[in-house]
Write a protein that holds these residues in place. Structure first.
Motif, PDB file in Angstrom:
ATOM      1  N   ALA A 262      29.820  18.300  40.401  1.00 26.40           N
ATOM      2  CA  ALA A 262      30.698  19.461  40.225  1.00 26.40           C
ATOM      3  C   ALA A 262      32.164  19.030  40.169  1.00 26.40           C
ATOM      4  N   LEU A 263      32.547  18.058  41.011  1.00 25.58           N
ATOM      5  CA  LEU A 263      33.933  17.559  41.009  1.00 25.58           C
ATOM      6  C   LEU A 263      34.275  16.893  39.676  1.00 25.58           C
ATOM      7  N   LYS A 264      33.311  16.187  39.084  1.00 28.43           N
ATOM      8  CA  LYS A 264      33.545  15.529  37.793  1.00 28.43           C
ATOM      9  C   LYS A 264      33.814  16.571  36.711  1.00 28.43           C
ATOM     10  N   SER A 265      32.992  17.628  36.709  1.00 28.57           N
ATOM     11  CA  SER A 265      33.187  18.719  35.736  1.00 28.57           C
ATOM     12  C   SER A 265      34.508  19.441  35.987  1.00 28.57           C
ATOM     13  N   PHE A 266      34.783  19.626  37.264  1.00 30.16           N
ATOM     14  CA  PHE A 266      36.009  20.328  37.661  1.00 30.16           C
ATOM     15  C   PHE A 266      37.254  19.531  37.252  1.00 30.16           C
ATOM     16  N   SER A 267      37.202  18.214  37.416  1.00 33.53           N
ATOM     17  CA  SER A 267      38.338  17.366  37.055  1.00 33.53           C
ATOM     18  C   SER A 267      38.625  17.436  35.561  1.00 33.53           C
ATOM     19  N   GLY A 268      37.565  17.558  34.752  1.00 35.90           N
ATOM     20  CA  GLY A 268      37.772  17.712  33.310  1.00 35.90           C
ATOM     21  C   GLY A 268      38.524  18.990  32.993  1.00 35.90           C
ATOM     22  N   LYS A 269      38.140  20.064  33.683  1.00 40.04           N
ATOM     23  CA  LYS A 269      38.836  21.338  33.495  1.00 40.04           C
ATOM     24  C   LYS A 269      40.295  21.220  33.946  1.00 40.04           C
ATOM     25  N   LEU A 270      40.504  20.503  35.051  1.00 48.31           N
ATOM     26  CA  LEU A 270      41.861  20.338  35.577  1.00 48.31           C
ATOM     27  C   LEU A 270      42.735  19.580  34.581  1.00 48.31           C
ATOM     28  N   ASP A 271      42.180  18.555  33.956  1.00 48.26           N
ATOM     29  CA  ASP A 271      42.948  17.758  32.990  1.00 48.26           C
ATOM     30  C   ASP A 271      43.363  18.595  31.786  1.00 48.26           C
ATOM     31  N   GLU A 272      42.534  19.587  31.430  1.00 46.13           N
ATOM     32  CA  GLU A 272      42.838  20.426  30.259  1.00 46.13           C
ATOM     33  C   GLU A 272      43.838  21.541  30.586  1.00 46.13           C
ATOM     34  N   THR A 273      44.061  21.779  31.879  1.00 42.13           N
ATOM     35  CA  THR A 273      44.944  22.879  32.287  1.00 42.13           C
ATOM     36  C   THR A 273      46.405  22.505  32.086  1.00 42.13           C
ATOM     37  N   THR A 274      47.149  23.364  31.420  1.00 39.12           N
ATOM     38  CA  THR A 274      48.570  23.103  31.161  1.00 39.12           C
ATOM     39  C   THR A 274      49.483  23.961  32.032  1.00 39.12           C
ATOM     40  N   ASP A 275      48.973  25.112  32.485  1.00 38.03           N
ATOM     41  CA  ASP A 275      49.793  25.972  33.336  1.00 38.03           C
ATOM     42  C   ASP A 275      50.067  25.262  34.662  1.00 38.03           C
ATOM     43  N   PRO A 276      51.347  25.006  34.996  1.00 36.53           N
ATOM     44  CA  PRO A 276      51.657  24.227  36.216  1.00 36.53           C
ATOM     45  C   PRO A 276      51.179  24.887  37.498  1.00 36.53           C
ATOM     46  N   ASP A 277      51.289  26.233  37.587  1.00 40.27           N
ATOM     47  CA  ASP A 277      50.844  26.931  38.796  1.00 40.27           C
ATOM     48  C   ASP A 277      49.331  26.819  38.966  1.00 40.27           C
ATOM     49  N   LYS A 278      48.624  27.021  37.852  1.00 35.33           N
ATOM     50  CA  LYS A 278      47.166  26.946  37.916  1.00 35.33           C
ATOM     51  C   LYS A 278      46.710  25.516  38.198  1.00 35.33           C
ATOM     52  N   LYS A 279      47.405  24.556  37.604  1.00 39.10           N
ATOM     53  CA  LYS A 279      47.047  23.153  37.824  1.00 39.10           C
ATOM     54  C   LYS A 279      47.215  22.784  39.295  1.00 39.10           C
ATOM     55  N   GLN A 280      48.300  23.257  39.899  1.00 41.27           N
ATOM     56  CA  GLN A 280      48.553  22.978  41.314  1.00 41.27           C
ATOM     57  C   GLN A 280      47.475  23.596  42.196  1.00 41.27           C
ATOM     58  N   MET A 281      47.052  24.831  41.844  1.00 43.85           N
ATOM     59  CA  MET A 281      46.007  25.504  42.615  1.00 43.85           C
ATOM     60  C   MET A 281      44.683  24.741  42.505  1.00 43.85           C
ATOM     61  N   LEU A 282      44.328  24.278  41.287  1.00 42.89           N
ATOM     62  CA  LEU A 282      43.084  23.538  41.084  1.00 42.89           C
ATOM     63  C   LEU A 282      43.114  22.199  41.817  1.00 42.89           C
ATOM     64  N   GLU A 283      44.273  21.561  41.848  1.00 40.07           N
ATOM     65  CA  GLU A 283      44.392  20.292  42.572  1.00 40.07           C
ATOM     66  C   GLU A 283      44.188  20.504  44.067  1.00 40.07           C
ATOM     67  N   ARG A 284      44.692  21.603  44.599  1.00 42.00           N
ATOM     68  CA  ARG A 284      44.484  21.911  46.013  1.00 42.00           C
ATOM     69  C   ARG A 284      43.008  22.143  46.308  1.00 42.00           C
TER      70      ARG A 284
END
Length: 830
Positions: free
Chosen positions: A214-236
């Motif tokens: 799940a983390l591997k799939s999630f990391s792919g989604k995180l890499d595609e995210t450009t919105d800085p706020d959303k990216k920060q939330m996903l990293e948390r």
């Protein structure tokens, strides 16, 4: 009959021809019996010419009509004129009614609403007289309602109440519940799959393996995210899951006890719920076949939404529509759009042809936000997470086209239709439901600011394509965003506060007052400062209402309540009417409740100054005037929904349904208790019994607040009794105790510092001047016979300037030490 017309001349000629006076007068009486100035007959010159022959009215009672007309002519003309003289109806200015001139009125204030269709404040004109048809976009029910929902629905509730209860429009209010949507489908599947996974109780090794996948799939989604706020939330989120996984990995490696491993696995499972649910849905979502989950989830959250709205005192809609109940109407709506040439089928889905619609002379696409037309990110968000795959996007003629009907995939609910099994698109739902109930054109459509594009622009397009008109909505109202302490509130960013959580900190009235203190169409920041302002306003108004109630309870006889108005009464009354006019103007100006509350606050401030001045002068305030003002303010707060129930004056006390009975029942007893306490205190002061005074204070400060009763003692005046919300009183008491504790601590700290300073000063005074520099061997190496330094640490002789400075310090210490010796000699501290 017109006066001075001579219309009666022929009749009078025959009467005047009678030579016998008695016979002539009787004939005149007979003639006048058919004429009455009361019934519209007016005075003529012929009447005057006849009556000039009479020197006085006849005394014979049978000649009543002659006497009546004689007195009438005499009253009008001031005496009978000679033959040929003017009638007198124009000449006698002092006797006639003057010409009336109507007052010059200013143009009445008209209600204007900010219309998103024009981005201006437009005069509000309903299409059908006083009736107003209104559709409001309701929630998509897949999770708990949050403060963003509260912002929108409380704001529209205020607008609705003002239009209905203040401007007296007959409002028909319709709201929908979106219970078929990509978000609902996805969340229902995720919940279902996660619960199945939890029930299987996978071994720790399997859980860790799945978490890493799940983390591997999630990391792919995180890499595609450009919105800085959303990216920060996903990293948390990712970091939290990784941190929760580490203890379980360590436990497995170390072969810890099964209980420890199970406990750590449970912690990981809870922390990784969102991430794991998303992964399970992406891998197994198409295998979900239980369609009941797609109705159970929205049904539960709809119930929670209604409970929240009731708690917030939001009026229920006149009619509530659910998408699941309007599928046949939606299918017919889509079919007609296709028949009208503005929709096309593709692979079992149906899309709206934006280019065809925009090219039509009768229509315009993107009425609300034309600059956003073509914004693919916004358009894809409007289509939903399950509807933006490459195959779905390839079905469209243009990237700007949007789904009216979606062919259902495996793992999605479906309904039969001419294009195959499928489900409604998001935008078409509101159009079909609103169009079914409100017809081809409604007065008002409302929703949140973020719905303008693409949702509302697409609603307008497809509805006007269906009705073949260009006026589906006359006034589009959009409530402003809500931020949390300056940050954007977003469910997808997990930066939100549920309504239930907000209500744990503040009451529904306080939340509503916070919204009332801001424009409904502008951004509102939900923060501690915002809520503190609302709390202070509530307290300020409540104190005024309590003070007016106390004044009205004072005994007075029937005539005493109508006292002569003094100059200050007239001034306050004039200010009252001025404030009412300002409130009306503010409500006409886009329902500007912020200005209204400011005007109400200013009015109460003037009332408080008036009451204080009267109290200082030992004069009773004008009861009737203060009651009128308090009732008006109560009325306005009730219109705004800030007073939740019928309360004769001010905020209700004691909870729903108890206010009027509670206050009228207990107040007489409290008044007797207060008077008894005041009598006891008076005797205790005279007899100097402090214990009784302490008991009286304890009753006021400790006992009665627990019952929601506040006593206010004023020197030389009767004690004021106020029935107040218990929780408010207890908070006031806590705040008072906190302030007193802070004062006590500050006082103790000041005393301690003073004591330390005095001790330090005394210690310094004890040092003889000859010894004061001897301890500073790190600075000086040689001293003279008096103890003054002569050389520095390196053996160099001090300069004259340095020596002079040290000499001054030496002399100052001499004086200080002499003071100390004098103190010791006088028996002071040693």
């Amino acid at each position: 009959m017109a006066g001075c017309s001579g219309e009666q001349a022929p009749a009078y000629t025959s009467i005047l021809g009678i030579s016998d006076e008695a016979t002539r007068v009787r004939a005149l009486n007979e003639h006048l019996s058919t004429r009455s100035y009361v019934h519209g007959y007016s005075l003529s010159q012929a009447d005057v010419d006849v009556f000039r022959q009479l020197s006085a009215p006849p005394t014979d009672a049978q000649l009543f009509h002659v006497a009546r007309w004689f007195r009438h002519i005499e009253a009008v003309l001031g005496g009978v004129r000679g033959i040929g003289e003017p009638c007198g109806l124009q000449a006698s200015k002092g006797r006639r009614q003057p010409q009336w001139s109507p007052p010059t009125a200013s143009e009445p204030c008209k209600l204007r609403l900010y219309n998103s269709l024009t981005r201006n404040k437009d005069v509000f004109i309903p299409q059908n007289g006083n009736r107003v048809t209104w559709y409001c976009c309701g929630p998509t029910v897949y999770d708990a309602s949050h403060m963003g929902h509260a912002r929108s629905y409380i704001s529209f509730d205020i607008l609705r109440r003002v239009l209905r209860d203040y401007f007296k429009f007959d409002v028909f209010y319709c709201m929908n519940i979106t219970d078929i949507d990509d978000k609902i489908i996805k969340r229902a599947r995720q919940n279902c799959l996660f619960e199945r996974y939890r029930e299987r109780r996978p071994p720790a090794a399997q859980l860790l393996e799945d978490i890493h996948a799940a983390l591997k799939s999630f990391s792919g989604k995180l890499d595609e995210t450009t919105d800085p706020d959303k990216k920060q939330m996903l990293e948390r989120m990712r970091l939290a899951v990784q941190l929760a996984a580490a203890p379980l990995e360590e436990a497995v490696r170390s072969h810890l006890a099964a209980e420890d491993i199970a406990r750590r696995a449970q912690v990981l499972l809870e922390e990784a719920k969102d991430l794991l649910s998303d992964w399970l849905d992406s891998t197994l979502g198409s295998e979900v076949t239980d369609n009941s989950i797609f109705s159970k989830l929205p049904k539960f959250w709809e119930g929670e939404f209604h409970k929240d709205m009731e708690t917030l005192n939001v009026l229920p809609p006149d009619v509530l529509t659910r998408v699941s109940e309007y599928v046949p109407e939606i299918v017919n709506f889509v079919q007609k759009i296709v028949d009208n040439g503005y929709g096309y089928a593709s692979n079992g889905s149906v899309y709206f042809d934006t280019a065809k619609f925009a090219s039509s002379e009768r229509h315009s696409y993107g009425k609300l936000v034309p600059e956003a037309v073509g914004d693919q990110k916004a358009l894809q968000e409007g289509e939903g997470d399950l509807s933006i795959s490459a195959d779905r996007l390839s079905e469209k003629r243009s990237p700007s086209d949007f789904a009216l009907w979606k062919a259902s995939k495996p793992g999605e609910p479906s309904w039969p239709c001419p294009w195959g099994k499928g489900r409604p698109g998001w935008h078409i739902e509101c159009s079909a439901m609103a169009g079914t109930l409100l017809g081809a054109s409604m007065d008002i459509h409302g929703g949140g600011f973020d719905l303008r594009f693409p949702h509302h622009d697409n609603e307008l397009a497809q509805s006007e394509a269906y009705f073949e008109n260009d006026c589906w909505v006359r006034y589009f109202l959009h409530t402003g965003h809500l931020t949390i302490a300056g940050c954007k509130m977003s469910k997808s960013l997990k930066n939100f506060i549920t309504i239930k959580d907000a209500l744990k900190k503040h009451s529904a009235r306080q939340l509503r007052l916070a919204f009332l203190m801001h424009s409904w169409k502008d951004t509102l920041d939900y923060s501690s400062n915002t809520m503190e302002s609302a709390l202070q306003f509530e307290k300020f108004m409540n104190e005024f209402f309590l003070n007016v109630k106390d004044i009205l309870r004072a005994p007075v006889d029937t005539t005493g309540q109508f006292a002569k108005w003094e100059e200050d009464d007239a001034e306050l009354n004039e200010s009252f009417y001025s404030k009412k006019a300002a409130v009306h103007a503010a409500l006409c100006d886009n329902v500007d409740t912020r200005t209204v509350l400011e005007e109400m606050r200013a009015l109460v401030s003037q009332c408080n100054l008036y009451v204080a001045a009267r109290k200082t002068a030992r004069r009773r305030p004008n009861r009737a005037l203060l009651e009128t003002i308090a009732l008006y303010l109560t009325h306005m707060l009730r219109i705004f929904g800030a007073i939740e129930e019928e309360s004769s004056l001010g905020f209700p006390v004691g909870g729903p349904g108890t206010s009027l009975n509670l206050e009228s029942t207990v107040m007489p007893y409290l008044q007797v208790l207060s008077e008894f306490r005041e009598g006891v205190r008076k005797i205790a002061r005279e007899k100097k019994v402090p214990e009784v005074l302490q008991l009286s204070d304890a009753l006021r400060d400790d006992v009665l607040p627990e019952l929601g009763v506040r006593l206010e003692d004023h020197e030389g005046l009767p004690t004021v009794v106020k029935l107040v919300d218990r929780e408010m009183l207890l908070k006031e008491r806590e705040e008072k105790q906190r302030v007193e504790e802070e004062k006590r601590k500050k006082k103790e700290e000041a005393a301690r510092r003073k004591q330390e300073q005095e001790a330090a000063k005394l210690a310094k005074m004890k040092i003889p001047p000859s010894e004061m520099f001897l301890s500073e061997s790190d600075k000086y190496s040689k001293f003279d016979e008096n103890g003054l330094p002569t050389h520095d640490m390196e053996g160099k002789e001090l300069s004259k300037g340095q020596a002079k400075k040290l000499k001054k310090l030496f002399e100052a210490q001499e004086k200080l030490h002499e003071e100390y010796l004098q103190m010791v000699q006088n028996g002071g501290p040693e």
